[in-house]
Design an enzyme around this catalytic site. Structure first.
Site, PDB file in Angstrom:
ATOM      1  N   GLU A 268     -55.290  31.411  21.273  1.00  0.00           N
ATOM      2  CA  GLU A 268     -55.557  30.148  21.971  1.00  0.00           C
ATOM      3  C   GLU A 268     -54.234  29.556  22.451  1.00  0.00           C
ATOM      4  O   GLU A 268     -53.410  29.139  21.654  1.00  0.00           O
ATOM      5  CB  GLU A 268     -56.266  29.157  21.037  1.00  0.00           C
ATOM      6  CG  GLU A 268     -56.496  27.798  21.677  1.00  0.00           C
ATOM      7  CD  GLU A 268     -56.961  26.729  20.688  1.00  0.00           C
ATOM      8  OE1 GLU A 268     -56.686  25.541  20.932  1.00  0.00           O
ATOM      9  OE2 GLU A 268     -57.605  27.082  19.665  1.00  0.00           O
TER      10      GLU A 268
ATOM     11  N   ARG B  99     -50.643  22.381  26.820  1.00  0.00           N
ATOM     12  CA  ARG B  99     -49.794  21.205  26.557  1.00  0.00           C
ATOM     13  C   ARG B  99     -48.435  21.339  27.226  1.00  0.00           C
ATOM     14  O   ARG B  99     -47.620  20.426  27.143  1.00  0.00           O
ATOM     15  CB  ARG B  99     -49.564  21.032  25.056  1.00  0.00           C
ATOM     16  CG  ARG B  99     -50.824  20.726  24.285  1.00  0.00           C
ATOM     17  CD  ARG B  99     -50.504  20.543  22.811  1.00  0.00           C
ATOM     18  NE  ARG B  99     -51.694  20.745  21.992  1.00  0.00           N
ATOM     19  CZ  ARG B  99     -51.701  20.691  20.679  1.00  0.00           C
ATOM     20  NH1 ARG B  99     -50.583  20.455  20.013  1.00  0.00           N
ATOM     21  NH2 ARG B  99     -52.808  20.883  20.002  1.00  0.00           N
TER      22      ARG B  99
ATOM     23  N   LYS C  34     -65.444  23.521  17.202  1.00  0.00           N
ATOM     24  CA  LYS C  34     -64.184  23.358  16.491  1.00  0.00           C
ATOM     25  C   LYS C  34     -64.342  22.076  15.657  1.00  0.00           C
ATOM     26  O   LYS C  34     -64.930  21.106  16.137  1.00  0.00           O
ATOM     27  CB  LYS C  34     -63.084  23.219  17.546  1.00  0.00           C
ATOM     28  CG  LYS C  34     -61.726  22.850  17.016  1.00  0.00           C
ATOM     29  CD  LYS C  34     -60.701  23.151  18.087  1.00  0.00           C
ATOM     30  CE  LYS C  34     -59.864  21.950  18.419  1.00  0.00           C
ATOM     31  NZ  LYS C  34     -58.671  22.296  19.175  1.00  0.00           N
TER      32      LYS C  34
END
Length: 206
Positions: A42, A46, A129
Protein backbone atom coordinates in the site's frame (compact mmCIF):
# COMPACT_ATOMS: atom_id res chain seq x y z
CA UNK A 1 -10.17 -6.99 -11.76
CA UNK A 2 -7.94 -9.98 -11.22
CA UNK A 3 -8.45 -10.35 -7.44
CA UNK A 4 -11.14 -9.32 -4.99
CA UNK A 5 -10.28 -7.26 -1.93
CA UNK A 6 -10.93 -10.39 0.17
CA UNK A 7 -8.34 -12.37 -1.81
CA UNK A 8 -5.84 -9.52 -1.59
CA UNK A 9 -6.28 -9.28 2.21
CA UNK A 10 -5.62 -13.01 2.60
CA UNK A 11 -2.34 -13.04 0.64
CA UNK A 12 -0.10 -11.98 3.54
CA UNK A 13 -0.68 -11.26 7.23
CA UNK A 14 0.78 -7.74 6.95
CA UNK A 15 0.20 -5.05 4.32
CA UNK A 16 3.13 -2.61 4.47
CA UNK A 17 1.94 1.00 4.60
CA UNK A 18 4.50 2.87 2.54
CA UNK A 19 5.29 6.59 2.59
CA UNK A 20 7.75 7.14 -0.24
CA UNK A 21 9.68 10.33 -0.94
CA UNK A 22 11.98 9.22 -3.77
CA UNK A 23 10.69 7.46 -6.87
CA UNK A 24 14.09 5.81 -7.31
CA UNK A 25 13.54 3.93 -4.02
CA UNK A 26 10.28 2.39 -5.27
CA UNK A 27 11.56 -0.66 -7.16
CA UNK A 28 14.30 -1.76 -4.70
CA UNK A 29 11.84 -1.28 -1.81
CA UNK A 30 9.15 -3.37 -3.52
CA UNK A 31 11.69 -6.05 -4.45
CA UNK A 32 12.84 -6.28 -0.83
CA UNK A 33 9.28 -6.56 0.50
CA UNK A 34 8.28 -9.22 -2.04
CA UNK A 35 11.52 -11.16 -1.39
CA UNK A 36 10.60 -11.14 2.30
CA UNK A 37 7.15 -12.54 1.54
CA UNK A 38 4.98 -9.42 1.66
CA UNK A 39 3.40 -9.14 -1.79
CA UNK A 40 0.57 -6.66 -1.13
CA UNK A 41 1.96 -3.11 -0.97
CA UNK A 42 0.00 0.00 0.00
CA UNK A 43 1.63 3.21 -1.21
CA UNK A 44 0.08 6.17 0.60
CA UNK A 45 -0.71 9.21 -1.53
CA UNK A 46 0.92 11.50 1.01
CA UNK A 47 3.96 12.49 -1.06
CA UNK A 48 4.51 13.93 -4.54
CA UNK A 49 6.41 10.75 -5.50
CA UNK A 50 3.56 8.36 -4.64
CA UNK A 51 1.79 7.97 -8.01
CA UNK A 52 5.06 7.49 -9.90
CA UNK A 53 6.17 5.02 -7.22
CA UNK A 54 3.00 2.96 -7.76
CA UNK A 55 3.66 2.82 -11.50
CA UNK A 56 7.30 1.80 -10.90
CA UNK A 57 6.49 -0.87 -8.29
CA UNK A 58 4.05 -2.52 -10.70
CA UNK A 59 7.07 -3.74 -12.67
CA UNK A 60 8.22 -5.87 -9.72
CA UNK A 61 7.25 -9.50 -10.24
CA UNK A 62 4.83 -10.74 -7.63
CA UNK A 63 3.93 -7.32 -6.23
CA UNK A 64 0.28 -6.26 -5.93
CA UNK A 65 0.44 -2.49 -5.58
CA UNK A 66 -2.36 -0.36 -4.22
CA UNK A 67 -2.89 3.27 -3.25
CA UNK A 68 -3.59 4.37 0.31
CA UNK A 69 -4.78 7.67 1.79
CA UNK A 70 -7.26 8.07 -1.08
CA UNK A 71 -9.61 10.83 0.09
CA UNK A 72 -11.89 11.69 -2.82
CA UNK A 73 -12.93 10.66 -6.35
CA UNK A 74 -10.18 12.77 -7.98
CA UNK A 75 -7.47 10.96 -5.99
CA UNK A 76 -9.18 7.65 -6.82
CA UNK A 77 -8.99 8.51 -10.51
CA UNK A 78 -5.30 9.46 -10.24
CA UNK A 79 -4.47 6.23 -8.41
CA UNK A 80 -6.28 4.08 -10.98
CA UNK A 81 -4.50 5.92 -13.80
CA UNK A 82 -1.15 5.23 -12.09
CA UNK A 83 -1.99 1.51 -12.14
CA UNK A 84 -3.12 0.93 -8.55
CA UNK A 85 -4.62 -2.55 -8.16
CA UNK A 86 -6.57 -1.75 -5.01
CA UNK A 87 -7.58 1.36 -3.08
CA UNK A 88 -7.41 2.08 0.66
CA UNK A 89 -8.96 5.12 2.32
CA UNK A 90 -8.68 6.39 5.90
CA UNK A 91 -12.45 6.87 6.10
CA UNK A 92 -15.59 6.41 4.04
CA UNK A 93 -17.71 9.09 2.36
CA UNK A 94 -20.65 8.45 0.05
CA UNK A 95 -18.83 10.31 -2.73
CA UNK A 96 -15.68 8.23 -2.56
CA UNK A 97 -17.54 4.99 -1.81
CA UNK A 98 -19.83 5.31 -4.82
CA UNK A 99 -16.96 6.26 -7.14
CA UNK A 100 -14.81 3.35 -5.93
CA UNK A 101 -17.64 0.82 -6.27
CA UNK A 102 -18.51 2.15 -9.74
CA UNK A 103 -14.86 1.84 -10.83
CA UNK A 104 -14.87 -1.87 -9.93
CA UNK A 105 -11.46 -1.64 -8.23
CA UNK A 106 -10.97 -3.63 -4.98
CA UNK A 107 -11.66 -1.07 -2.24
CA UNK A 108 -10.78 -1.12 1.47
CA UNK A 109 -12.41 1.87 3.18
CA UNK A 110 -11.43 3.03 6.64
CA UNK A 111 -13.96 2.59 9.44
CA UNK A 112 -13.80 3.43 13.13
CA UNK A 113 -17.41 2.97 14.26
CA UNK A 114 -20.69 1.19 13.53
CA UNK A 115 -22.03 4.04 11.38
CA UNK A 116 -19.02 3.78 9.04
CA UNK A 117 -19.51 0.03 8.67
CA UNK A 118 -23.23 0.45 7.97
CA UNK A 119 -22.47 3.10 5.36
CA UNK A 120 -20.08 0.65 3.71
CA UNK A 121 -22.60 -2.15 3.80
CA UNK A 122 -25.16 0.12 2.14
CA UNK A 123 -22.69 0.29 -0.75
CA UNK A 124 -22.31 -3.49 -0.81
CA UNK A 125 -18.93 -3.53 0.98
CA UNK A 126 -18.00 -5.89 3.80
CA UNK A 127 -14.19 -5.65 3.91
CA UNK A 128 -12.88 -2.69 5.90
CA UNK A 129 -9.79 -1.08 7.32
CA UNK A 130 -10.14 -0.41 11.07
CA UNK A 131 -8.38 2.91 11.48
CA UNK A 132 -6.71 4.31 13.49
CA UNK A 133 -6.72 0.96 15.26
CA UNK A 134 -4.68 1.64 18.40
CA UNK A 135 -6.43 4.94 19.24
CA UNK A 136 -9.97 3.87 18.21
CA UNK A 137 -10.28 1.57 21.17
CA UNK A 138 -7.92 -1.22 20.14
CA UNK A 139 -8.90 -4.91 20.38
CA UNK A 140 -11.94 -4.43 22.65
CA UNK A 141 -13.43 -1.90 20.23
CA UNK A 142 -12.95 -4.08 17.17
CA UNK A 143 -14.31 -7.15 18.95
CA UNK A 144 -17.40 -5.21 20.00
CA UNK A 145 -17.84 -3.66 16.55
CA UNK A 146 -17.46 -6.96 14.73
CA UNK A 147 -20.24 -8.53 16.84
CA UNK A 148 -23.27 -7.07 15.02
CA UNK A 149 -21.59 -7.34 11.63
CA UNK A 150 -20.93 -11.06 11.26
CA UNK A 151 -19.87 -10.96 7.60
CA UNK A 152 -17.50 -7.99 7.98
CA UNK A 153 -13.74 -8.60 7.96
CA UNK A 154 -11.04 -6.11 8.86
CA UNK A 155 -7.49 -4.92 8.33
CA UNK A 156 -6.58 -2.95 11.47
CA UNK A 157 -4.05 -0.22 10.70
CA UNK A 158 -2.52 2.55 12.77
CA UNK A 159 -0.22 2.14 15.73
CA UNK A 160 0.37 -1.57 15.12
CA UNK A 161 3.84 -3.05 15.61
CA UNK A 162 5.47 -6.47 15.25
CA UNK A 163 4.85 -6.94 18.98
CA UNK A 164 1.09 -6.20 18.84
CA UNK A 165 0.30 -7.64 15.39
CA UNK A 166 -0.09 -11.28 16.61
CA UNK A 167 -2.80 -10.22 19.06
CA UNK A 168 -4.75 -8.48 16.27
CA UNK A 169 -4.26 -11.40 13.87
CA UNK A 170 -5.67 -13.78 16.50
CA UNK A 171 -9.08 -12.08 16.26
CA UNK A 172 -11.52 -13.93 14.00
CA UNK A 173 -12.73 -10.89 12.02
CA UNK A 174 -9.15 -9.83 11.21
CA UNK A 175 -7.73 -11.01 7.87
CA UNK A 176 -4.50 -8.96 7.97
CA UNK A 177 -3.00 -5.85 9.55
CA UNK A 178 -1.48 -2.75 8.03
CA UNK A 179 1.90 -1.65 9.30
CA UNK A 180 4.51 0.95 8.55
CA UNK A 181 7.15 -0.71 10.76
CA UNK A 182 8.32 -2.94 7.89
CA UNK A 183 9.44 0.12 5.92
CA UNK A 184 11.35 2.26 8.43
CA UNK A 185 11.85 5.91 7.54
CA UNK A 186 15.31 7.17 6.64
CA UNK A 187 17.67 6.10 3.86
CA UNK A 188 16.54 2.99 1.96
CA UNK A 189 18.02 -0.21 3.39
CA UNK A 190 16.71 -3.11 1.26
CA UNK A 191 18.40 -5.80 3.36
CA UNK A 192 16.76 -4.49 6.54
CA UNK A 193 13.37 -4.17 4.80
CA UNK A 194 13.61 -7.74 3.53
CA UNK A 195 14.46 -8.99 7.04
CA UNK A 196 11.54 -7.07 8.58
CA UNK A 197 9.23 -8.32 5.82
CA UNK A 198 10.27 -11.93 6.40
CA UNK A 199 9.54 -11.56 10.12
CA UNK A 200 6.12 -10.02 9.37
CA UNK A 201 5.24 -12.61 6.72
CA UNK A 202 5.91 -15.38 9.25
CA UNK A 203 3.23 -14.10 11.65
CA UNK A 204 0.41 -16.58 11.93
CA UNK A 205 -3.26 -15.79 11.64
CA UNK A 206 -6.02 -17.32 13.78
Amino acid sequence: MSQSIDQIMRLAPVIPVIVIDRVEDAVPMAEALVAGGLTVLEVTLRTPAALDAISAMKSVKGAIVGAGTVLDPAMLEGAISAGAEFIVSPGLTDNLGKAAVASGIPFLPGTANAGDIMRGMDLGLDRFKFFPAATSGGFPALKALAGPFGQARFCPTGGISLATAPEWLALDPVLCVGGSWVVPSGPLDPARIEALAREAAALSRH
